[in-house]
Design a protein around this motif. Structure first.
Motif, PDB file in Angstrom:
ATOM      1  N   ALA A 261     -17.554 -64.670 -45.542  1.00 54.43           N
ATOM      2  CA  ALA A 261     -18.634 -64.308 -44.621  1.00 54.43           C
ATOM      3  C   ALA A 261     -19.739 -63.589 -45.377  1.00 54.43           C
ATOM      4  O   ALA A 261     -19.529 -63.094 -46.486  1.00 54.43           O
ATOM      5  CB  ALA A 261     -18.088 -63.411 -43.508  1.00 54.43           C
ATOM      6  N   GLU A 262     -20.919 -63.529 -44.760  1.00 55.75           N
ATOM      7  CA  GLU A 262     -22.048 -62.812 -45.361  1.00 55.75           C
ATOM      8  C   GLU A 262     -22.887 -62.172 -44.258  1.00 55.75           C
ATOM      9  O   GLU A 262     -22.868 -62.600 -43.116  1.00 55.75           O
ATOM     10  CB  GLU A 262     -22.900 -63.749 -46.214  1.00 55.75           C
ATOM     11  CG  GLU A 262     -23.613 -64.827 -45.432  1.00 55.75           C
ATOM     12  CD  GLU A 262     -24.440 -65.750 -46.315  1.00 55.75           C
ATOM     13  OE1 GLU A 262     -24.327 -65.676 -47.544  1.00 55.75           O
ATOM     14  OE2 GLU A 262     -25.215 -66.538 -45.756  1.00 55.75           O
ATOM     15  N   ILE A 263     -23.613 -61.136 -44.667  1.00 60.83           N
ATOM     16  CA  ILE A 263     -24.489 -60.420 -43.734  1.00 60.83           C
ATOM     17  C   ILE A 263     -25.919 -60.508 -44.258  1.00 60.83           C
ATOM     18  O   ILE A 263     -26.149 -60.373 -45.452  1.00 60.83           O
ATOM     19  CB  ILE A 263     -24.044 -58.942 -43.541  1.00 60.83           C
ATOM     20  CG1 ILE A 263     -24.849 -58.245 -42.456  1.00 60.83           C
ATOM     21  CG2 ILE A 263     -24.093 -58.169 -44.826  1.00 60.83           C
ATOM     22  CD1 ILE A 263     -24.383 -58.538 -41.080  1.00 60.83           C
TER      23      ILE A 263
ATOM     24  N   SER B  32     -14.753 -56.799 -37.977  1.00 65.24           N
ATOM     25  CA  SER B  32     -15.450 -55.507 -38.088  1.00 65.24           C
ATOM     26  C   SER B  32     -16.621 -55.626 -39.051  1.00 65.24           C
ATOM     27  O   SER B  32     -16.586 -56.414 -39.992  1.00 65.24           O
ATOM     28  CB  SER B  32     -14.520 -54.403 -38.607  1.00 65.24           C
ATOM     29  OG  SER B  32     -13.456 -54.181 -37.744  1.00 65.24           O
ATOM     30  N   LEU B  33     -17.624 -54.798 -38.805  1.00 63.52           N
ATOM     31  CA  LEU B  33     -18.761 -54.668 -39.702  1.00 63.52           C
ATOM     32  C   LEU B  33     -19.074 -53.193 -39.838  1.00 63.52           C
ATOM     33  O   LEU B  33     -19.246 -52.492 -38.838  1.00 63.52           O
ATOM     34  CB  LEU B  33     -19.981 -55.423 -39.138  1.00 63.52           C
ATOM     35  CG  LEU B  33     -21.304 -55.219 -39.872  1.00 63.52           C
ATOM     36  CD1 LEU B  33     -21.225 -55.747 -41.307  1.00 63.52           C
ATOM     37  CD2 LEU B  33     -22.444 -55.899 -39.116  1.00 63.52           C
TER      38      LEU B  33
ATOM     39  N   ILE C 272     -17.677 -56.202 -44.489  1.00 62.04           N
ATOM     40  CA  ILE C 272     -17.242 -57.135 -43.451  1.00 62.04           C
ATOM     41  C   ILE C 272     -15.725 -57.194 -43.554  1.00 62.04           C
ATOM     42  O   ILE C 272     -15.179 -57.340 -44.654  1.00 62.04           O
ATOM     43  CB  ILE C 272     -17.849 -58.536 -43.655  1.00 62.04           C
ATOM     44  CG1 ILE C 272     -19.374 -58.466 -43.668  1.00 62.04           C
ATOM     45  CG2 ILE C 272     -17.341 -59.496 -42.582  1.00 62.04           C
ATOM     46  CD1 ILE C 272     -20.050 -59.731 -44.133  1.00 62.04           C
ATOM     47  N   ARG C 273     -15.044 -57.087 -42.412  1.00 68.36           N
ATOM     48  CA  ARG C 273     -13.582 -57.037 -42.431  1.00 68.36           C
ATOM     49  C   ARG C 273     -13.005 -58.085 -41.484  1.00 68.36           C
ATOM     50  O   ARG C 273     -13.498 -58.297 -40.391  1.00 68.36           O
ATOM     51  CB  ARG C 273     -13.106 -55.646 -42.020  1.00 68.36           C
ATOM     52  CG  ARG C 273     -11.602 -55.517 -41.893  1.00 68.36           C
ATOM     53  CD  ARG C 273     -11.195 -54.093 -41.687  1.00 68.36           C
ATOM     54  NE  ARG C 273     -11.221 -53.455 -43.002  1.00 68.36           N
ATOM     55  CZ  ARG C 273     -11.080 -52.158 -43.197  1.00 68.36           C
ATOM     56  NH1 ARG C 273     -10.937 -51.340 -42.173  1.00 68.36           N
ATOM     57  NH2 ARG C 273     -11.093 -51.661 -44.407  1.00 68.36           N
TER      58      ARG C 273
ATOM     59  N   GLY D  34     -20.379 -55.285 -49.837  1.00 69.79           N
ATOM     60  CA  GLY D  34     -21.681 -55.769 -50.274  1.00 69.79           C
ATOM     61  C   GLY D  34     -22.752 -54.715 -50.101  1.00 69.79           C
ATOM     62  O   GLY D  34     -22.457 -53.539 -49.876  1.00 69.79           O
ATOM     63  N   GLN D  35     -23.990 -55.149 -50.204  1.00 67.83           N
ATOM     64  CA  GLN D  35     -25.152 -54.282 -50.025  1.00 67.83           C
ATOM     65  C   GLN D  35     -26.123 -54.992 -49.086  1.00 67.83           C
ATOM     66  O   GLN D  35     -26.276 -56.214 -49.147  1.00 67.83           O
ATOM     67  CB  GLN D  35     -25.834 -54.026 -51.365  1.00 67.83           C
ATOM     68  CG  GLN D  35     -25.001 -53.229 -52.343  1.00 67.83           C
ATOM     69  CD  GLN D  35     -25.548 -51.845 -52.502  1.00 67.83           C
ATOM     70  OE1 GLN D  35     -26.706 -51.668 -52.814  1.00 67.83           O
ATOM     71  NE2 GLN D  35     -24.722 -50.862 -52.271  1.00 67.83           N
TER      72      GLN D  35
END
Length: 177
Positions: free
Chosen positions: A31-33, A62-63, A127-128, A142-143
């Motif tokens: 996943a990515e944000i 979760s985020l 991200i979980r 991540g950042q």
């Protein structure tokens, strides 16, 4: 036509090795944000798009976003079935799915939003996903851009003047001693 001495044995051995190595193929959480930041009036709107890759085998549950403790977040939104854990002054905001049925499934996208008077800066994100079969969490650190404390121009100038004064004192002491 020249025949190989190990023809069928070589291919049989390669097939056994391939079958042994490829028995378990598991993607886990992929996943990515992504952050989209817009200034609205005297505030900043931080929209987050959490994308769970179709190859992922787990839902994103979760985020976590690191924010400035002074960010005073407001107008916080999350997907339906997600809870928000944040109190003014907290250095982290957590978005959590209330059940596996509301996790962001593989191939799906979840949208999150926060507002703050503070502008953007790069901070930690996490991200979980929860692996029900293995019984553990899988994390993707991540950042991403989040509300960050940026010093006011007058504070920044004062800091530069203080550093210049210290440099002058050190240089003077070297000349004298």
């Amino acid at each position: 036509m020249k025949r190989s001495r190990f023809g069928w044995k070589k291919w049989a051995f390669a097939l056994v090795i391939f079958a042994t190595c490829s028995v378990r193929a598991e993607a886990g959480l992929i996943a990515e944000i992504e952050a989209i930041v817009n200034g609205v009036g005297n505030a900043f709107v931080f929209d987050y798009k959490l994308t769970n890759d179709p190859m992922s085998t787990l839902g994103a549950s979760s985020l976590f976003l690191s924010v400035s403790g002074d960010a005073a977040l407001f107008d916080i939104t999350a997907p339906a079935g997600w809870d928000v854990f944040y109190l003014a002054g907290d250095p982290t905001i957590e978005f959590a799915s209330s059940s596996p049925m509301t996790d962001i499934a593989p191939g799906a996208v979840g949208m999150f939003s926060i507002r703050s008077l503070f502008g953007p800066g790069m901070n930690d994100s996490l991200i979980r996903g929860f692996d029900e079969v293995g019984g553990g969490f899988l994390d993707i650190p991540g950042q991403v851009l989040t509300p960050s404390a940026v010093p006011e121009p007058s504070s920044f100038v004062l800091g530069l003047v203080a550093a210049g004064g210290l440099a002058a004192i050190v240089r003077r002491r070297r000349r004298l001693g």
